[in-house]
Design an enzyme around this catalytic site. Sequence first.
Site, PDB file in Angstrom:
ATOM      1  N   SER A 137       0.857  -1.195   0.000  1.00 11.32           N
ATOM      2  CA  SER A 137       0.000   0.000   0.000  1.00 11.32           C
ATOM      3  C   SER A 137       0.885   1.235   0.000  1.00 11.32           C
ATOM      4  O   SER A 137       2.059   1.170   0.397  1.00 11.32           O
ATOM      5  CB  SER A 137      -0.850  -0.011   1.274  1.00 11.32           C
ATOM      6  OG  SER A 137      -1.403   1.256   1.530  1.00 11.32           O
ATOM      7  N   TYR A 167      -1.065  -0.344  10.594  1.00 10.78           N
ATOM      8  CA  TYR A 167      -1.305  -0.750   9.189  1.00 10.78           C
ATOM      9  C   TYR A 167      -0.064  -0.471   8.342  1.00 10.78           C
ATOM     10  O   TYR A 167       0.389  -1.336   7.580  1.00 10.78           O
ATOM     11  CB  TYR A 167      -2.509   0.014   8.638  1.00 10.78           C
ATOM     12  CG  TYR A 167      -2.849  -0.326   7.192  1.00 10.78           C
ATOM     13  CD1 TYR A 167      -3.283  -1.603   6.837  1.00 10.78           C
ATOM     14  CD2 TYR A 167      -2.750   0.636   6.188  1.00 10.78           C
ATOM     15  CE1 TYR A 167      -3.602  -1.914   5.512  1.00 10.78           C
ATOM     16  CE2 TYR A 167      -3.065   0.336   4.866  1.00 10.78           C
ATOM     17  CZ  TYR A 167      -3.496  -0.940   4.531  1.00 10.78           C
ATOM     18  OH  TYR A 167      -3.807  -1.240   3.216  1.00 10.78           O
TER      19      TYR A 167
HETATM   20  N1  LIG Z   1      -8.791  -0.840  -1.264  1.00  9.65           N
HETATM   21  C1  LIG Z   1      -7.780  -0.012  -1.226  1.00  9.65           C
HETATM   22  O1  LIG Z   1      -7.954   1.195  -1.438  1.00  9.65           O
HETATM   23  C2  LIG Z   1      -6.391  -0.506  -0.923  1.00  9.65           C
HETATM   24  C3  LIG Z   1      -5.346   0.412  -0.951  1.00  9.65           C
HETATM   25  C4  LIG Z   1      -4.063  -0.036  -0.666  1.00  9.65           C
HETATM   26  C5  LIG Z   1      -3.842  -1.370  -0.391  1.00  9.65           C
HETATM   27  N2  LIG Z   1      -4.883  -2.249  -0.369  1.00  9.65           N
HETATM   28  C6  LIG Z   1      -4.597  -3.656  -0.043  1.00  9.65           C
HETATM   29  O2  LIG Z   1      -5.271  -4.502  -0.946  1.00  9.65           O
HETATM   30  C7  LIG Z   1      -5.502  -5.773  -0.337  1.00  9.65           C
HETATM   31  C8  LIG Z   1      -6.925  -6.225  -0.643  1.00  9.65           C
HETATM   32  O3  LIG Z   1      -7.814  -5.370   0.041  1.00  9.65           O
HETATM   33  P1  LIG Z   1      -9.249  -4.962  -0.522  1.00  9.65           P
HETATM   34  O4  LIG Z   1      -9.240  -3.503  -0.666  1.00  9.65           O
HETATM   35  O5  LIG Z   1      -9.646  -5.803  -1.652  1.00  9.65           O
HETATM   36  O6  LIG Z   1     -10.142  -5.261   0.778  1.00  9.65           O
HETATM   37  P2  LIG Z   1     -11.210  -6.387   1.085  1.00  9.65           P
HETATM   38  O7  LIG Z   1     -12.285  -6.402   0.076  1.00  9.65           O
HETATM   39  O8  LIG Z   1     -11.592  -6.187   2.504  1.00  9.65           O
HETATM   40  O9  LIG Z   1     -10.383  -7.715   0.913  1.00  9.65           O
HETATM   41  C9  LIG Z   1      -9.499  -8.183   1.889  1.00  9.65           C
HETATM   42  C10 LIG Z   1      -9.634  -9.679   1.944  1.00  9.65           C
HETATM   43  O10 LIG Z   1      -8.758 -10.169   2.976  1.00  9.65           O
HETATM   44  C11 LIG Z   1      -9.461 -11.153   3.697  1.00  9.65           C
HETATM   45  N3  LIG Z   1      -8.946 -11.335   5.049  1.00  9.65           N
HETATM   46  C12 LIG Z   1      -8.950 -10.447   6.065  1.00  9.65           C
HETATM   47  N4  LIG Z   1      -8.467 -11.020   7.168  1.00  9.65           N
HETATM   48  C13 LIG Z   1      -8.137 -12.289   6.857  1.00  9.65           C
HETATM   49  C14 LIG Z   1      -7.603 -13.379   7.586  1.00  9.65           C
HETATM   50  N5  LIG Z   1      -7.294 -13.295   8.884  1.00  9.65           N
HETATM   51  N6  LIG Z   1      -7.391 -14.534   6.935  1.00  9.65           N
HETATM   52  C15 LIG Z   1      -7.708 -14.670   5.631  1.00  9.65           C
HETATM   53  N7  LIG Z   1      -8.239 -13.668   4.894  1.00  9.65           N
HETATM   54  C16 LIG Z   1      -8.456 -12.499   5.515  1.00  9.65           C
HETATM   55  C17 LIG Z   1     -10.877 -10.644   3.726  1.00  9.65           C
HETATM   56  O11 LIG Z   1     -11.731 -11.691   4.065  1.00  9.65           O
HETATM   57  P3  LIG Z   1     -13.085 -11.413   4.887  1.00  9.65           P
HETATM   58  O12 LIG Z   1     -14.076 -11.102   3.829  1.00  9.65           O
HETATM   59  O13 LIG Z   1     -13.336 -12.707   5.595  1.00  9.65           O
HETATM   60  O14 LIG Z   1     -12.844 -10.284   5.813  1.00  9.65           O
HETATM   61  C18 LIG Z   1     -11.046 -10.136   2.324  1.00  9.65           C
HETATM   62  O15 LIG Z   1     -11.440 -11.157   1.436  1.00  9.65           O
HETATM   63  C19 LIG Z   1      -5.181  -5.594   1.141  1.00  9.65           C
HETATM   64  O16 LIG Z   1      -3.943  -6.191   1.427  1.00  9.65           O
HETATM   65  C20 LIG Z   1      -5.101  -4.089   1.310  1.00  9.65           C
HETATM   66  O17 LIG Z   1      -4.231  -3.711   2.362  1.00  9.65           O
HETATM   67  C21 LIG Z   1      -6.144  -1.856  -0.638  1.00  9.65           C
END
Ligand SMILES: NC(=O)c1ccc[n+]([C@@H]2O[C@H](COP(=O)([O-])OP(=O)(O)OC[C@H]3O[C@@H](n4cnc5c(N)ncnc54)[C@H](OP(=O)(O)O)[C@@H]3O)[C@@H](O)[C@H]2O)c1
Length: 320
Positions: free
Chosen positions: A160, A186
Site C-alpha cells: 500500500s 497498518y
Molecule cells: N482498497 C484499497 O484502497 C487498498 C489500498 C491499498 C492497499 N490495499 C490492499 O489490498 C488488499 C486487498 O484489500 P481490498 O481492498 O480488496 O479489501 P477487502 O475487500 O476487505 O479484501 C481483503 C480480503 O482479505 C481477507 N482477510 C482479512 N483477514 C483475513 C484473515 N485473517 N485470513 C484470511 N483472509 C483475511 C478478507 O476476508 P473477509 O471477507 O473474511 O474479511 C477479504 O477477502 C489488502 O492487502 C489491502 O491492504 C487496498
Amino acid sequence: MSDSKPFHVQPAVVTVTVVTRISTPFDAKTTAAEILAGVDLTGRRIIVTGGASGIGLETARALRDAGAEVTVATRNPAAGQRAMDLSDLRSVRAFVAGWTGPVHAIVANAGIMALPTREVAANGWELQLATNFLGHFALIAGLRDNLRQAGDARVVMVSSGAQLRSPFDFDDPHFERRPYDRWVAYAQSKTADVLLAVGIARRWAADGVTANALDPGSIHTNLQRHLDDATMRAMGAMDDEGNLLTPDRFKTPEQGASTSVMLAASPLLDGVTGRFFRPDNQEADVVPGGPDATGGVAAWSVDPVAADRLWDYALEAERE
Ligand SMILES: NC(=O)c1ccc[n+]([C@@H]2O[C@H](COP(=O)([O-])OP(=O)(O)OC[C@H]3O[C@@H](n4cnc5c(N)ncnc54)[C@H](OP(=O)(O)O)[C@@H]3O)[C@@H](O)[C@H]2O)c1
C-alpha cells in the site's frame, strides 16, 4: 624516512550499479483483464489470499479467465475456495500441509486496515501485523518447496501507499509498550510486506522464485469498513450526506487488480524481482518515507538490511 618502502598505487575500482526503473505499457486505468489479454496461463497453479472480495476477487477472476488454476484462500470459504485464517498459524500450517505439487504464484492479497483499537490474534500478535504480514510469511515460507518445483514461480505482495508512513519497528512490532496507533500499525505491516518481497528476491533467486510488491491505489472495498464517516470524508471518499464519492484518482476493483495480475503473470515481468510497483503499473522511485511523502516506495521498505532482519524476526516469531 627510515621506514619508507616502495609502494604501488592501486588504481581504484569503483563499481557503479545502475538500476533502471521498469516501465510498462499500462496505466492506472488498465484493468486486470487487459493486462492478461493474449496471455495463456493454462497449467499454472496460483493461490490468491483474500480472493473472495474486493481486489482479490478481481485478481482471481482475471487469472482464472486466462486459464490458470486459481485457489482462493479465505476465512469463510464458499464452494471452490479453501479455508485459511492468516492470523491463525495453525490454520496457515493446515493449508500448507494440505497442498501438494507446484505453486506457480502466490498473491498475498488478504488484509485488514486501521482497526480502531488494538486487537490481537490467539497467540498475542497485533492483528494487522499477524494478518497482513506474519500469516503471509508462514504461508510463503511453508510453500517454499512447492514454489521451487514450479521453476519460475512468482510471489506478489499486495502492499500500500501506507508503507510510506512507517518503518518496521523491530523494538515493539506488536504495540506492547508504545501507544497503539491504527494507521501506524497498518503502515508497518505494509512496509513488512515490501520487505518480504525484497527478502525473497535476495534468498530464493537460485530456485527461480521472484517476488515483487505493489500499491494497488485507492479502491472502494470492504477494507474501509473500520473507518468512520469523518475519516472517509477527510479522504474525499464521502460527502456530507454519507454518500460514497469516487474521485477520479480512485480505481475500480478491476483496475485495482491490474498490478497484482501483472506481477503474478504478465510475461513482461519475467525475471523481475525485488521491485515495487505503483498503482499506474510502473515501477516506483525510492523516496524518503515520512509524513510528507506523496508517492514512491520508502527507502525503509526496500532496505536490504531491514529485509534480512525482518526475515530473522519472522522466523523466530513463528517458532515461539
Ligand atoms: N482498497 C484499497 O484502497 C487498498 C489500498 C491499498 C492497499 N490495499 C490492499 O489490498 C488488499 C486487498 O484489500 P481490498 O481492498 O480488496 O479489501 P477487502 O475487500 O476487505 O479484501 C481483503 C480480503 O482479505 C481477507 N482477510 C482479512 N483477514 C483475513 C484473515 N485473517 N485470513 C484470511 N483472509 C483475511 C478478507 O476476508 P473477509 O471477507 O473474511 O474479511 C477479504 O477477502 C489488502 O492487502 C489491502 O491492504 C487496498
